[in-house]
Design an enzyme around this catalytic site. Sequence first.
Site, PDB file in Angstrom:
ATOM      1  N   GLY A 105       0.755  -1.240   0.000  1.00  0.00           N
ATOM      2  CA  GLY A 105       0.000   0.000   0.000  1.00  0.00           C
ATOM      3  C   GLY A 105       0.788   1.294   0.000  1.00  0.00           C
ATOM      4  N   TYR A 116      -0.155  -1.473 -12.115  1.00  0.00           N
ATOM      5  CA  TYR A 116      -1.570  -1.421 -12.483  1.00  0.00           C
ATOM      6  C   TYR A 116      -1.767  -0.765 -13.851  1.00  0.00           C
ATOM      7  CZ  TYR A 116      -1.621  -2.582  -7.588  1.00  0.00           C
ATOM      8  OH  TYR A 116      -1.359  -3.199  -6.389  1.00  0.00           O
ATOM      9  N   CYS A 172     -14.332   4.061 -27.857  1.00  0.00           N
ATOM     10  CA  CYS A 172     -15.655   4.681 -27.908  1.00  0.00           C
ATOM     11  C   CYS A 172     -16.294   4.743 -26.520  1.00  0.00           C
ATOM     12  CB  CYS A 172     -16.536   3.915 -28.883  1.00  0.00           C
ATOM     13  SG  CYS A 172     -15.794   3.866 -30.509  1.00  0.00           S
ATOM     14  N   GLU A 173     -15.698   5.530 -25.635  1.00  0.00           N
ATOM     15  CA  GLU A 173     -16.194   5.770 -24.284  1.00  0.00           C
ATOM     16  C   GLU A 173     -15.727   7.169 -23.907  1.00  0.00           C
ATOM     17  OE1 GLU A 173     -17.612   3.514 -21.974  1.00  0.00           O
ATOM     18  OE2 GLU A 173     -17.341   1.645 -23.081  1.00  0.00           O
ATOM     19  N   TYR A 219     -10.145   5.495 -11.803  1.00  0.00           N
ATOM     20  CA  TYR A 219     -10.060   6.256 -10.540  1.00  0.00           C
ATOM     21  C   TYR A 219      -9.901   7.747 -10.756  1.00  0.00           C
ATOM     22  CZ  TYR A 219      -7.822   1.704  -9.320  1.00  0.00           C
ATOM     23  OH  TYR A 219      -7.479   0.390  -9.181  1.00  0.00           O
ATOM     24  N   GLU A 255       3.731  -6.832   1.586  1.00  0.00           N
ATOM     25  CA  GLU A 255       3.210  -7.143   0.245  1.00  0.00           C
ATOM     26  C   GLU A 255       3.216  -5.905  -0.659  1.00  0.00           C
ATOM     27  OE1 GLU A 255      -0.755  -8.348   1.296  1.00  0.00           O
ATOM     28  OE2 GLU A 255      -0.114 -10.219   2.221  1.00  0.00           O
TER      29      GLU A 255
HETATM   30  C1  LIG Z   1      -3.172  -4.974  -4.075  1.00  0.00           C
HETATM   31  C2  LIG Z   1      -2.658  -5.619  -2.858  1.00  0.00           C
HETATM   32  C3  LIG Z   1      -1.359  -5.363  -2.397  1.00  0.00           C
HETATM   33  C4  LIG Z   1      -0.424  -4.388  -3.072  1.00  0.00           C
HETATM   34  O1  LIG Z   1      -0.818  -3.063  -2.925  1.00  0.00           O
HETATM   35  P1  LIG Z   1       0.157  -1.888  -3.435  1.00  0.00           P
HETATM   36  O2  LIG Z   1      -0.604  -0.674  -3.165  1.00  0.00           O
HETATM   37  O3  LIG Z   1       0.406  -2.120  -4.873  1.00  0.00           O
HETATM   38  O4  LIG Z   1       1.410  -1.973  -2.623  1.00  0.00           O
HETATM   39  C5  LIG Z   1      -0.914  -6.054  -1.297  1.00  0.00           C
HETATM   40  N1  LIG Z   1      -1.709  -6.934  -0.641  1.00  0.00           N
HETATM   41  C6  LIG Z   1      -2.959  -7.204  -1.047  1.00  0.00           C
HETATM   42  C7  LIG Z   1      -3.774  -8.189  -0.303  1.00  0.00           C
HETATM   43  C8  LIG Z   1      -3.480  -6.550  -2.159  1.00  0.00           C
HETATM   44  O5  LIG Z   1      -4.731  -6.816  -2.553  1.00  0.00           O
END
Ligand SMILES: *Cc1c(COP(=O)(O)O)cnc(C)c1O
Length: 420
Positions: free
Chosen positions: A238, A376, A347-348, A321, A278
Site C-alpha cells: 500500500g 496497475y 468509444c467511451e 479512478y 506485500e
Molecule cells: C493490491 C494488494 C497489495 C499491493 O498493494 P500496493 O498498493 O500495490 O502496494 C498487497 N496486498 C494485497 C492483499 C493486495 O490486494
Amino acid sequence: MSFEYVGDDLYCEGVSLARIAQEQGTPVYVYSRTALEGAYRAFDQALAGTKHHICYSVKANSGLGVLSVLIKLGAGADIVSGGELFRWLRAGGDPKKVVFSGVGKTDAEMGAALDAGILVFNVESEEELDALDRVARARGVRAPVALRVNPDVDPQTHPYISTGLKKNKFGIGWAAAPAVFRRGAALAGIEMIGIDCHIGSQLTKTSPFSDAIARLVELVLALEKDGIKLRTLDIGGGLGIDYEKDGDGPPPTPGEYGQAVTRALAPLAHLDLTLLTEPGRVIIGRAGALVAKVVYRKTNEGKHFTIVDAAMNDLMRPALYGAYHPMRPVHLAGRAEQVTDVVGPICETGDFLARDRALPLLEAGDLIAIGAAGAYGAAMSSNYNTRPRAAEVLVSGDRYQVVRARETLEQLIANERVAE
Ligand SMILES: *Cc1c(COP(=O)(O)O)cnc(C)c1O
C-alpha cells in the site's frame, strides 16, 4: 532517475524512447531494470532491522520479465489467484515464499497452492477457512493460515483502493478475529501461523500503517495471553508513489515507512515473529512508462483534444479512478504549452489519459511518455475495442529486451468460433 532527457530526447537509462517506439511500435510499455531493482532494494533496506520477507504483490505487474528480475533479488510473492501462482512458478519463483490473499479463493486454487507448498494462505472469512480445511484434509496435509483481519483504519486514499474499513469486503471483522482464530486452530486441516492485514493502496501518509499495526499488535498480544504463539505478521502493501500531481506532497519514502513500521512493532520485540510485507506499486510503479504516439488533434467548442494511440484498455487508472499520470514529450521541440485532454480512440467518454493538462503542443506523429505507469498499467490492460495489448520492454543500461511481444489479432480470436 531512470527516465531523463539527454539533450532534447527522453531516455530510459541509456536507450532513447524514440528508438524503442521506432523499433517496437506504439503503444509500448518501457521498464527500467535499474529503477525496479533500486526500488526493491530501498524497500528491503528500510526494514533491515526487522526479520522480514518481501512478498511482491504480483497483481501490480505480473509480467514474467518483471517477476524474474525480482526473483533474482530474492523476492517472494503475494498472489491473489491461481493464475498468479502459475506465473510466479513459470518465472522461476520459490513457492515457499508465496502468500495467497483474496476473498474468493476456489477449491481448485487452494489445491494448486497446497500442491505447490506455499508459505501461507491469508484467509478472509470463516467459510473460506472451512473450505481450506476440507481441501487440505482431502490431501492429507495441513494448510498454513494467517487470518486477514480488518483493522477498520481509514487509509485516506481513493475509495476504490481502500480496503481496511469496516464497510469493505476484505478481512475478518476486528471483534470476531480472536474467536475465528481459535476456531481455525481446532481444525485438523489448518495450522494457524499468523495475522495479516492490507488496508489499501497508494497511501501517502505513514499514520494509517502505524494505526493498523497498533491494532494487529493488540491482537497478537491477546492471542499470546491465550497461549497462541504466531510465526508471521503480515502488514500488507500500500505504500504510495509520487505521481507528480501539483499540490500532492511526496509520499513517505521507504525509509520513513520503515521507521514507522519498526516503531509500531516494538511491543512485539519479545516474540520471534517474521514480518511479511506485500508491496506492489512502490516496487514497480515508477520504473515504468507507457509510450504513445499522437494520432490527431482536434478542438470541440473551444476544448482541445490530443488523440493518442494508447487508450483506457492500455492504462485504465485514469478512467477507473480519475488517476493522474505525469506526461512528457519524448522529444523537446521548444513548443508553447497548450491545455489539452489526452484521450484514446476507444468509444467511451471515460477513455481519457489526462484532462485539462498543460503540455507542450504536440502534433500528429509526436511521441508522449506517460510516467509512473509500471504498476496497475499493463496488468490491468484489456482487449476492449479489439485492441491487441501493448508490447513491453525491459531496459538495462544501453540495451533493451522485449519481455512481452505485442499481441496479434490472430491471438485475440484464437479461442473464438463462428456459430454453427
Ligand atoms: C493490491 C494488494 C497489495 C499491493 O498493494 P500496493 O498498493 O500495490 O502496494 C498487497 N496486498 C494485497 C492483499 C493486495 O490486494
